[in-house]
Scaffold this motif. Structure first.
Motif, PDB file in Angstrom:
ATOM      1  N   LEU A 157     -21.229  10.866  24.752  1.00 54.27           N
ATOM      2  CA  LEU A 157     -21.973  10.408  25.922  1.00 54.27           C
ATOM      3  C   LEU A 157     -23.445  10.175  25.573  1.00 54.27           C
ATOM      4  O   LEU A 157     -24.354  10.571  26.297  1.00 54.27           O
ATOM      5  CB  LEU A 157     -21.818  11.412  27.068  1.00 54.27           C
ATOM      6  N   MET A 158     -23.654   9.541  24.436  1.00 53.43           N
ATOM      7  CA  MET A 158     -24.962   9.025  24.034  1.00 53.43           C
ATOM      8  C   MET A 158     -24.737   7.606  23.543  1.00 53.43           C
ATOM      9  O   MET A 158     -24.571   7.351  22.346  1.00 53.43           O
ATOM     10  CB  MET A 158     -25.611   9.887  22.959  1.00 53.43           C
ATOM     11  N   GLY A 199     -16.916   9.666  26.553  1.00 47.69           N
ATOM     12  CA  GLY A 199     -17.742   8.701  25.836  1.00 47.69           C
ATOM     13  C   GLY A 199     -16.921   7.534  25.326  1.00 47.69           C
ATOM     14  O   GLY A 199     -17.342   6.372  25.410  1.00 47.69           O
ATOM     15  N   GLU A 200     -15.748   7.824  24.811  1.00 47.06           N
ATOM     16  CA  GLU A 200     -14.864   6.753  24.341  1.00 47.06           C
ATOM     17  C   GLU A 200     -14.405   5.888  25.507  1.00 47.06           C
ATOM     18  O   GLU A 200     -14.315   4.661  25.391  1.00 47.06           O
ATOM     19  CB  GLU A 200     -13.660   7.357  23.621  1.00 47.06           C
ATOM     20  N   ASN A 224     -16.287  25.625  29.023  1.00 48.56           N
ATOM     21  CA  ASN A 224     -15.727  24.445  29.678  1.00 48.56           C
ATOM     22  C   ASN A 224     -15.408  23.311  28.712  1.00 48.56           C
ATOM     23  O   ASN A 224     -15.049  22.220  29.129  1.00 48.56           O
ATOM     24  CB  ASN A 224     -16.695  23.955  30.761  1.00 48.56           C
ATOM     25  N   ASN A 225     -15.585  23.594  27.416  1.00 43.15           N
ATOM     26  CA  ASN A 225     -15.256  22.612  26.373  1.00 43.15           C
ATOM     27  C   ASN A 225     -15.912  21.261  26.645  1.00 43.15           C
ATOM     28  O   ASN A 225     -15.291  20.195  26.532  1.00 43.15           O
ATOM     29  CB  ASN A 225     -13.732  22.435  26.264  1.00 43.15           C
ATOM     30  N   LEU A 226     -17.195  21.300  27.001  1.00 42.45           N
ATOM     31  CA  LEU A 226     -17.899  20.067  27.369  1.00 42.45           C
ATOM     32  C   LEU A 226     -18.111  19.142  26.177  1.00 42.45           C
ATOM     33  O   LEU A 226     -18.258  17.931  26.355  1.00 42.45           O
ATOM     34  CB  LEU A 226     -19.241  20.414  28.024  1.00 42.45           C
ATOM     35  N   THR A 227     -18.109  19.691  24.974  1.00 43.89           N
ATOM     36  CA  THR A 227     -18.248  18.841  23.792  1.00 43.89           C
ATOM     37  C   THR A 227     -17.048  17.909  23.662  1.00 43.89           C
ATOM     38  O   THR A 227     -17.206  16.697  23.451  1.00 43.89           O
ATOM     39  CB  THR A 227     -18.395  19.711  22.532  1.00 43.89           C
ATOM     40  N   ALA A 228     -15.853  18.457  23.800  1.00 37.93           N
ATOM     41  CA  ALA A 228     -14.645  17.621  23.741  1.00 37.93           C
ATOM     42  C   ALA A 228     -14.609  16.642  24.908  1.00 37.93           C
ATOM     43  O   ALA A 228     -14.174  15.493  24.758  1.00 37.93           O
ATOM     44  CB  ALA A 228     -13.401  18.501  23.743  1.00 37.93           C
ATOM     45  N   GLN A 229     -15.072  17.096  26.071  1.00 33.63           N
ATOM     46  CA  GLN A 229     -15.107  16.200  27.229  1.00 33.63           C
ATOM     47  C   GLN A 229     -16.053  15.027  26.984  1.00 33.63           C
ATOM     48  O   GLN A 229     -15.750  13.886  27.359  1.00 33.63           O
ATOM     49  CB  GLN A 229     -15.536  16.977  28.476  1.00 33.63           C
ATOM     50  N   ALA A 230     -17.184  15.306  26.333  1.00 30.37           N
ATOM     51  CA  ALA A 230     -18.125  14.227  26.016  1.00 30.37           C
ATOM     52  C   ALA A 230     -17.498  13.216  25.078  1.00 30.37           C
ATOM     53  O   ALA A 230     -17.725  12.007  25.203  1.00 30.37           O
ATOM     54  CB  ALA A 230     -19.401  14.804  25.405  1.00 30.37           C
TER      55      ALA A 230
END
Length: 434
Positions: free
Chosen positions: A364-365, A339-340, A329-335
């Motif tokens: 998202l931190m 996040g931005e 789900n490419n959650l890293t890119a989504q974060a």
């Protein structure tokens, strides 16, 4: 979830009564008027009355894929129904498949992994491995770092709130962290020339006996207040460590698995750890920890070792499913994208509300430090804000040595609409704070 049969639940008051009577009092809780949580579904939590909350803390960076993600839940249930537990003394498949998968996604030459049940155990094991490999016993840690609750990992922790051991382990020195908002040198980046990193060499030469096995650090200090080092910080640190043949242990327990917009937080800094620790989001809520190292380091740990529950069939199945969900789900890119977006929204609020003194983090931190006009910590104000946000259906974390940093670490499946709703309600609450 809109309705519940409240009679089937104890309710907050009875839970608090039992907690006081039967649990060790160090186990604390958030909120003056806490709720009883009974259900989770992706980015949402529900209390015993059926009220929905947007989870902006994710169990402190644990459920990166969301609460009760159906694919991860199915993998856990299928495994429980076939083989729940053996131990590493017997051969099973999931644990080696997980170790192989980690070798494919971790930075640089990290390859061989030991599995355990928590982040504390992972850091304890990483420190042991560093001593085995180097033959040295001293360590250097960062001020405001948090590495665990055992005797050694608590002694490596640089936050007084979590250092409850009255007789900490010796041979540990603390270096200044990269806290640019409150720089201990009164400088600004980049004119500072990374003075906080340069201080590490002075510490090695003056406060140690020259027998340092490793330096341990979080890429972003979670409980320390989302302290985010500037570019170049870890490269300077690594140059100094290499000069003195000291290993670099990177603690990715909060920052790992897509949280910061990279698979691992240290990837923002272009540095390869010698040993890396993981936990929390690796199992998306199942108890798992791990430390991984380059082969030449890992291969020195040859005497018998085991973890009764570490990497058992169920936790390994959960971790494998978690990694599949993250990548598919490419959650890293989504974060990174969300996040931005969240950081931009917080920055707009900061322009109107000087109560927000600093905004920092990656992906998202994110942390928003709440301060008074003189820049001193506004701890009581933050507590009131978080209580009101909870009443409005938003669960936000808090951290930092003065507990005045608002921590945003939501599941990575959160949506832009969720963030808009969060920011709009936070704007309303800030407006009431004066």
């Amino acid at each position: 979830m809109t309705t519940t049969n409240q009679e089937q639940y104890l309710g907050p008051d009875e839970i608090l009564r039992k907690k006081k009577e039967y649990m060790i009092p160090c186990v604390y809780h958030f909120y003056t008027e806490p709720m009883q949580l009974v259900k989770g579904e992706m980015q949402y939590l529900y209390d015993h009355t059926g009220k929905q909350y947007l989870d902006c803390f994710a169990g402190v960076s644990v459920v990166n894929c969301g609460h009760c993600h159906p694919e991860i839940t199915k993998a856990v249930c299928d495994q429980v129904m076939t083989l729940q537990h053996t131990c590493t003394i017997y051969l099973t498949e999931n644990i080696v498949n997980l170790a192989q998968r980690l070798s494919q996604i971790t930075p640089g030459r990290l390859q061989k992994t030991f599995f355990c049940s928590s982040g504390t155990e992972a850091n304890e094991g990483a420190a042991l491995l560093a001593s085995i490999y180097t033959g040295k016993q001293e360590f250097i840690s960062l001020r405001q770092g948090l590495h665990g609750r055992t005797k050694l990992t608590m002694s490596l922790t640089g936050l007084s709130m979590w250092r409850t051991d009255t007789s900490p382990v010796g041979g540990i020195s603390f270096a200044p962290n990269a806290y640019c908002f409150r720089c201990p040198y009164g400088k600004r980046h980049p004119e500072c020339d990374l003075a906080c990193a340069n201080e590490l060499e002075t510490i090695i030469k003056t406060t140690t006996a020259g027998q340092v096995a490793a330096f341990i650090a979080e890429p972003i200090q979670g409980n320390g207040g989302i302290i985010t080092p500037p570019p170049g910080y870890f490269k300077r640190i690594k140059e100094i460590l290499d000069k003195y043949n000291i290993l670099l242990i990177i603690d990715e327990i909060q920052t790992g698995f897509g949280r910061t917009g990279k698979m691992f937080g240290i990837e923002h800094y272009g540095v390869e750890p010698d040993i890396m620790t993981m936990a929390k989001a690796l199992g998306n809520g199942t108890p798992v920890g791990a430390f991984t190292a380059r082969p030449e380091i890992a291969d020195t740990y040859t005497r018998p070792g085991a973890s009764t529950l570490g990497g058992n069939p169920v936790t390994s199945a959960a971790a494998l499913a978690t990694l599949e969900v993250l990548t598919k789900n490419n959650l890293t890119a989504q974060a990174a994208l969300l996040g931005e977006y969240l950081k931009q929204g917080l920055t707009e609020l900061q322009k109107k509300h000087p109560l927000i003194g600093d905004i920092r983090g990656h992906g998202l931190m994110l942390g928003a430090e709440i301060v008074k006009p003189d820049k001193s910590p506004a701890t009581e104000q933050l507590d009131r804000m978080l209580e009101e946000m909870k009443n409005r259906g938003f669960l936000i974390g808090k951290n930092g040595p003065d507990r005045n940093v608002m921590a945003f670490q939501p599941p990575l499946v959160i949506s832009r609409d969720d963030l808009d709703n969060l920011l709009n309600n936070l704007a309303d609450v800030l407006a009431t704070m004066g």
